[in-house]
Design an enzyme around this catalytic site. Structure first.
Site, PDB file in Angstrom:
ATOM      1  CG  ASN A 235      -2.181   0.839   0.968  1.00 37.28           C
ATOM      2  OD1 ASN A 235      -2.372   1.400  -0.115  1.00 37.28           O
ATOM      3  ND2 ASN A 235      -3.030   0.945   1.972  1.00 37.28           N
ATOM      4  CG  HIS A 271      -7.694   1.269   7.834  1.00 35.02           C
ATOM      5  ND1 HIS A 271      -6.507   1.968   7.924  1.00 35.02           N
ATOM      6  CD2 HIS A 271      -7.534   0.411   6.790  1.00 35.02           C
ATOM      7  CE1 HIS A 271      -5.668   1.546   6.990  1.00 35.02           C
ATOM      8  NE2 HIS A 271      -6.265   0.618   6.283  1.00 35.02           N
TER       9      HIS A 271
END
Length: 384
Positions: A235, A271
């Site tokens: 990521n 998140h």
């Protein structure tokens, strides 16, 4: 906001606050205890884009000498048009799962500047298809092995009844297979960006580079025995965004550890609202802290340095990889199970071995350093 408030801290803070609250409201009203694929998934990607846009517009009003190299590349000289913002926000190569890129890069793409053939479309089919093939390969692996390592197995009586070693090995294999769904999505999305030209990254040593939108360093991901190496390979664009817009902008705190904690706290909230994210990122911080101390110990100890460069290293590497992937899976358990009643059950079943291992390592590190490192090497700088 950009037109009304201009290049001000107020505009940046207003944008950040609105985008974050909107995303968190989405999580609050739509999230369940399962893995959700809803509008909040692409919206968390969009949230970073729009907050980054406000930062880049703000940086465009500063003197170049006040900006870092990354900030100079991304800084916007003027307010973008509404059409540019729409195109940037919903560009098909990145609006679902990323990667992150700047509006300045998007403007260069639209202007035809991101190409290996000036004035013509890029010759990007072959590099794009290579990434597609690699992403599809990992997708096949996940499709074949994923059903054998479901998240739900952790909560069964069968898992509880397995011996301790089996439960640990399951965590290791589950983590490795489970991460391939992210790897496949990101590598395929990178291929789309390359095909459009967004992935063009200039020329290095006479070779055209297509890694501007790379979100995975696949070889590093597969071969590194270090937790830091996995994080650096995984990521990438989101990590780079967090480093550029959160970590580095907290320089005024005068403390890297505090900036690191604040950045991880931001990523935790970004998140979602589940307790599993808090456990995952706090565990990540602790693991990386211990690993850095262990790395410094090996570097400063003649005995350990000699051992690391000896013929025994292949064996050491295998042991490292086992520990590495076991304890990469360990913080991933709460990340994927979300609620504390689920991940606590799994951690109890393996006797909190990850916490115990790194706590013991953290506590004995000063004594190991005292025993293995010559006195002249034991400066505060070296230990840091």
């Amino acid at each position: 906001m950009l037109r009304l408030m201009g290049r001000t801290v107020t505009a940046v803070l207003s944008s950040f606050t609105f985008q974050m609250l909107y995303l968190l409201a989405g999580y609050y009203f739509t999230a369940t205890e399962e893995y959700d694929i809803k509008w909040t998934m692409p919206h968390c990607v969009l949230m970073l884009k729009l907050v980054g846009l406000s930062f880049d517009f703000y940086d465009g009003g500063k003197e170049p000498s006040q900006l870092s190299a990354d900030q100079k590349k991304a800084a916007l000289p003027s307010v973008p048009s509404l059409l540019e913002v729409f195109g940037f926000s919903y560009f098909y190569g990145g609006f679902l799962v990323g990667p992150q890129f700047t509006l300045r890069s998007y403007q260069m793409l639209v202007a035809g500047e991101l190409t290996d053939c000036p004035g013509k479309p890029p010759n990007s089919v072959i590099p794009a298809m290579k990434r597609f093939a690699l992403g599809f390969f990992f997708l096949v692996i996940y499709a074949i092995f994923g059903p054998h390592y479901p998240d739900s197995y952790y909560l069964t009586d069968e898992y509880e009844a397995q011996p301790f070693w089996y439960r640990c090995v399951f965590i290791l294999l589950w983590a490795k297979v489970n991460l391939y769904k992210y790897v496949s999505c990101w590598v395929i999305a990178e291929g789309v960006c390359i095909l459009s030209g967004m992935g063009y990254n200039g020329v290095v040593d006479g070779q055209h580079q297509w890694d501007a939108c790379a979100n995975m360093k696949v070889w590093l991901f597969e071969t590194t025995p270090l937790f830091g190496g996995t994080i650096a390979s995984f990521n990438i664009n989101t990590n780079a965004w967090a480093a550029r817009h959160v970590f580095k902008r907290l320089k005024f705190l005068g403390n890297k550890t505090l900036s690191h904690v604040a950045t991880l706290l931001f990523l935790t909230i970004w998140h979602g609202l589940h307790s599993g994210y808090i456990m995952c990122f706090s565990m990540e911080f602790f693991i990386i802290t211990v690993e850095r101390q262990a790395h410094a110990l090996v570097r400063d100890s003649p005995l350990l340095t000699k051992l690391a460069n000896s013929p025994l290293y292949p064996l050491i590497y295998v042991v490292q990889q086992f520990i590495h992937w076991l304890f990469m899976g360990y913080p991933l358990v709460p990340f994927c199970l979300f609620t504390y009643d689920k991940w606590l059950k799994v951690y109890s079943s393996v006797y909190f071995c990850g916490h115990a291992f790194f706590l013991v390592a953290y506590l004995i590190m000063p004594y190991l350093r005292k025993a293995l490192v010559p006195k002249k090497e034991r400066s505060p700088k070296k230990q840091e």
